[in-house]
Design a protein around this motif. Structure first.
Motif, PDB file in Angstrom:
ATOM      1  N   GLY A  34       0.804  -1.213   0.000  1.00 18.74           N
ATOM      2  CA  GLY A  34       0.000   0.000   0.000  1.00 18.74           C
ATOM      3  C   GLY A  34       0.835   1.258   0.000  1.00 18.74           C
ATOM      4  N   TRP A  35       0.185   2.345  -0.360  1.00 18.48           N
ATOM      5  CA  TRP A  35       0.760   3.684  -0.276  1.00 18.48           C
ATOM      6  C   TRP A  35       0.024   4.454   0.823  1.00 18.48           C
ATOM      7  CZ3 TRP A  35       5.121   5.029  -2.621  1.00 18.48           C
ATOM      8  CH2 TRP A  35       5.509   4.331  -3.767  1.00 18.48           C
ATOM      9  N   TYR A  36       0.791   5.080   1.668  1.00 23.08           N
ATOM     10  CA  TYR A  36       0.273   5.945   2.703  1.00 23.08           C
ATOM     11  C   TYR A  36       0.877   7.328   2.504  1.00 23.08           C
ATOM     12  CZ  TYR A  36      -1.221   1.725   5.180  1.00 23.08           C
ATOM     13  OH  TYR A  36      -1.839   0.545   5.531  1.00 23.08           O
ATOM     14  N   ARG A  37       0.246   8.335   3.078  1.00 25.83           N
ATOM     15  CA  ARG A  37       0.821   9.671   2.998  1.00 25.83           C
ATOM     16  C   ARG A  37       0.601  10.421   4.309  1.00 25.83           C
ATOM     17  NH1 ARG A  37      -3.330  12.488  -1.405  1.00 25.83           N
ATOM     18  NH2 ARG A  37      -5.162  12.647  -0.004  1.00 25.83           N
ATOM     19  N   GLN A  38       1.496  11.368   4.532  1.00 29.27           N
ATOM     20  CA  GLN A  38       1.394  12.219   5.711  1.00 29.27           C
ATOM     21  C   GLN A  38       1.650  13.652   5.291  1.00 29.27           C
ATOM     22  OE1 GLN A  38       3.790  10.987   9.041  1.00 29.27           O
ATOM     23  NE2 GLN A  38       2.596  12.223  10.466  1.00 29.27           N
ATOM     24  N   GLY A  39       0.586  14.451   5.322  1.00 29.78           N
ATOM     25  CA  GLY A  39       0.705  15.859   4.980  1.00 29.78           C
ATOM     26  C   GLY A  39       1.162  16.673   6.170  1.00 29.78           C
ATOM     27  N   PRO A  40       1.519  17.928   5.931  1.00 31.28           N
ATOM     28  CA  PRO A  40       1.971  18.809   7.010  1.00 31.28           C
ATOM     29  C   PRO A  40       0.933  18.929   8.119  1.00 31.28           C
ATOM     30  CG  PRO A  40       2.376  19.808   4.866  1.00 31.28           C
ATOM     31  CD  PRO A  40       1.537  18.600   4.622  1.00 31.28           C
ATOM     32  N   GLY A  41       1.308  18.593   9.329  1.00 29.71           N
ATOM     33  CA  GLY A  41       0.408  18.703  10.462  1.00 29.71           C
ATOM     34  C   GLY A  41      -0.708  17.674  10.498  1.00 29.71           C
ATOM     35  N   SER A  52      -2.091  -9.301  -3.103  1.00 25.93           N
ATOM     36  CA  SER A  52      -1.312 -10.091  -4.040  1.00 25.93           C
ATOM     37  C   SER A  52      -2.175 -10.599  -5.191  1.00 25.93           C
ATOM     38  CB  SER A  52      -0.643 -11.273  -3.322  1.00 25.93           C
ATOM     39  OG  SER A  52      -1.629 -12.063  -2.676  1.00 25.93           O
ATOM     40  N   GLY A  53      -3.475 -10.686  -4.957  1.00 25.98           N
ATOM     41  CA  GLY A  53      -4.391 -11.129  -5.999  1.00 25.98           C
ATOM     42  C   GLY A  53      -4.909 -10.016  -6.886  1.00 25.98           C
ATOM     43  N   GLY A  54      -4.542  -8.771  -6.538  1.00 29.04           N
ATOM     44  CA  GLY A  54      -4.914  -7.646  -7.383  1.00 29.04           C
ATOM     45  C   GLY A  54      -6.121  -6.854  -6.921  1.00 29.04           C
ATOM     46  N   SER A  69      -0.885  -0.281  -8.674  1.00 35.86           N
ATOM     47  CA  SER A  69      -0.623  -1.540  -9.357  1.00 35.86           C
ATOM     48  C   SER A  69       0.649  -2.145  -8.781  1.00 35.86           C
ATOM     49  CB  SER A  69      -0.492  -1.328 -10.865  1.00 35.86           C
ATOM     50  OG  SER A  69       0.591  -0.463 -11.165  1.00 35.86           O
ATOM     51  N   ARG A  70       0.874  -3.404  -9.090  1.00 34.98           N
ATOM     52  CA  ARG A  70       2.081  -4.060  -8.594  1.00 34.98           C
ATOM     53  C   ARG A  70       2.530  -5.126  -9.569  1.00 34.98           C
ATOM     54  NH1 ARG A  70       0.497  -7.326  -3.156  1.00 34.98           N
ATOM     55  NH2 ARG A  70       2.546  -8.313  -3.466  1.00 34.98           N
ATOM     56  N   ASP A  71       3.833  -5.372  -9.552  1.00 37.69           N
ATOM     57  CA  ASP A  71       4.440  -6.442 -10.330  1.00 37.69           C
ATOM     58  C   ASP A  71       4.936  -7.461  -9.311  1.00 37.69           C
ATOM     59  OD1 ASP A  71       6.193  -8.123 -11.732  1.00 37.69           O
ATOM     60  OD2 ASP A  71       6.704  -6.543 -13.156  1.00 37.69           O
ATOM     61  N   ASN A  72       4.197  -8.543  -9.137  1.00 37.14           N
ATOM     62  CA  ASN A  72       4.544  -9.511  -8.098  1.00 37.14           C
ATOM     63  C   ASN A  72       5.888 -10.175  -8.366  1.00 37.14           C
ATOM     64  OD1 ASN A  72       2.197  -9.085  -6.596  1.00 37.14           O
ATOM     65  ND2 ASN A  72       1.042 -10.597  -7.774  1.00 37.14           N
ATOM     66  N   ALA A  73       6.202 -10.383  -9.620  1.00 32.45           N
ATOM     67  CA  ALA A  73       7.460 -11.046  -9.967  1.00 32.45           C
ATOM     68  C   ALA A  73       8.660 -10.187  -9.570  1.00 32.45           C
ATOM     69  CB  ALA A  73       7.498 -11.349 -11.457  1.00 32.45           C
ATOM     70  N   LEU A  77       5.893  -2.025  -6.410  1.00 35.96           N
ATOM     71  CA  LEU A  77       4.603  -1.365  -6.290  1.00 35.96           C
ATOM     72  C   LEU A  77       4.646  -0.045  -7.042  1.00 35.96           C
ATOM     73  CD1 LEU A  77       1.805  -1.242  -4.727  1.00 35.96           C
ATOM     74  CD2 LEU A  77       3.058   0.045  -2.978  1.00 35.96           C
ATOM     75  N   TYR A  78       3.528   0.305  -7.666  1.00 39.56           N
ATOM     76  CA  TYR A  78       3.439   1.569  -8.404  1.00 39.56           C
ATOM     77  C   TYR A  78       2.165   2.317  -8.000  1.00 39.56           C
ATOM     78  CZ  TYR A  78       6.556  -1.089 -11.451  1.00 39.56           C
ATOM     79  OH  TYR A  78       7.572  -1.864 -11.944  1.00 39.56           O
ATOM     80  N   MET A  79       2.182   3.604  -8.260  1.00 44.09           N
ATOM     81  CA  MET A  79       0.953   4.377  -8.148  1.00 44.09           C
ATOM     82  C   MET A  79       1.005   5.541  -9.137  1.00 44.09           C
ATOM     83  SD  MET A  79      -1.183   5.765  -4.889  1.00 44.09           S
ATOM     84  CE  MET A  79      -0.028   6.991  -4.281  1.00 44.09           C
ATOM     85  N   GLN A  80       0.093   5.514 -10.080  1.00 41.43           N
ATOM     86  CA  GLN A  80      -0.062   6.601 -11.037  1.00 41.43           C
ATOM     87  C   GLN A  80      -0.995   7.630 -10.436  1.00 41.43           C
ATOM     88  OE1 GLN A  80       1.433   7.054 -14.104  1.00 41.43           O
ATOM     89  NE2 GLN A  80       0.452   9.067 -14.087  1.00 41.43           N
ATOM     90  N   MET A  81      -0.519   8.857 -10.331  1.00 45.06           N
ATOM     91  CA  MET A  81      -1.307   9.929  -9.731  1.00 45.06           C
ATOM     92  C   MET A  81      -1.581  10.988 -10.784  1.00 45.06           C
ATOM     93  SD  MET A  81       0.553  10.270  -6.011  1.00 45.06           S
ATOM     94  CE  MET A  81       2.020  11.025  -6.673  1.00 45.06           C
TER      95      MET A  81
END
Length: 124
Positions: A34-41, A52-54, A69-73, A77-81
């Motif tokens: 997963g992707w997490y984020r932490q903004g200022p404050g 793993s199953g998508g 998305s992810r490439d298990n092989a 991990l990727y994230m297009q924003m």
């Protein structure tokens, strides 16, 4: 075992970025990532997660704009924003859940592994 995040940067509102997170080490499997984020404050929050199953789930604030998305092989991990907004400004962290790996002669199962953050700044 480590996760290395990359791809952050400065982008104008409406722009796009693609984050990557590469896992390295003697890894046998990773359950979910997963992707997490932490903004200022702000507290750290889940942005998107993929099993793993998508199967995926997203924070309401990014639905329709971000794609995980992810490439298990490759254990990557990727994230297009897309359509980035100033409120997307944060440090983005990748996480692996249920990681099975070996370090030397020690074997680990079901561990959570965090990557270092990558800064995303959305500003004109």
């Amino acid at each position: 075992v480590q996760l290395q995040a990359s791809g952050g940067g400065l982008v104008q509102p409406g722009g796009s970025l693609r984050l990557s997170c590469a896992a390295s080490g003697r890894i046998f499997s990773i359950n979910a990532m997963g992707w997490y984020r932490q903004g200022p404050g702000k507290e750290r929050e889940l942005v998107a997660r993929i099993t793993s199953g998508g199967s995926t789930n997203y924070a309401d604030s990014v639905k329709g704009r971000f794609t995980i998305s992810r490439d298990n092989a490759k254990n990557t991990l990727y994230m297009q924003m897309n359509s980035l907004k100033p409120e997307d400004t944060a440090v983005y962290y990748c996480n692996g859940e249920g990681v099975e790996y070996k370090v030397g002669t020690s074997y680990y199962v079901g561990r959570s592994v965090w990557g270092q953050g990558t800064q995303v700044t959305v500003s004109s």
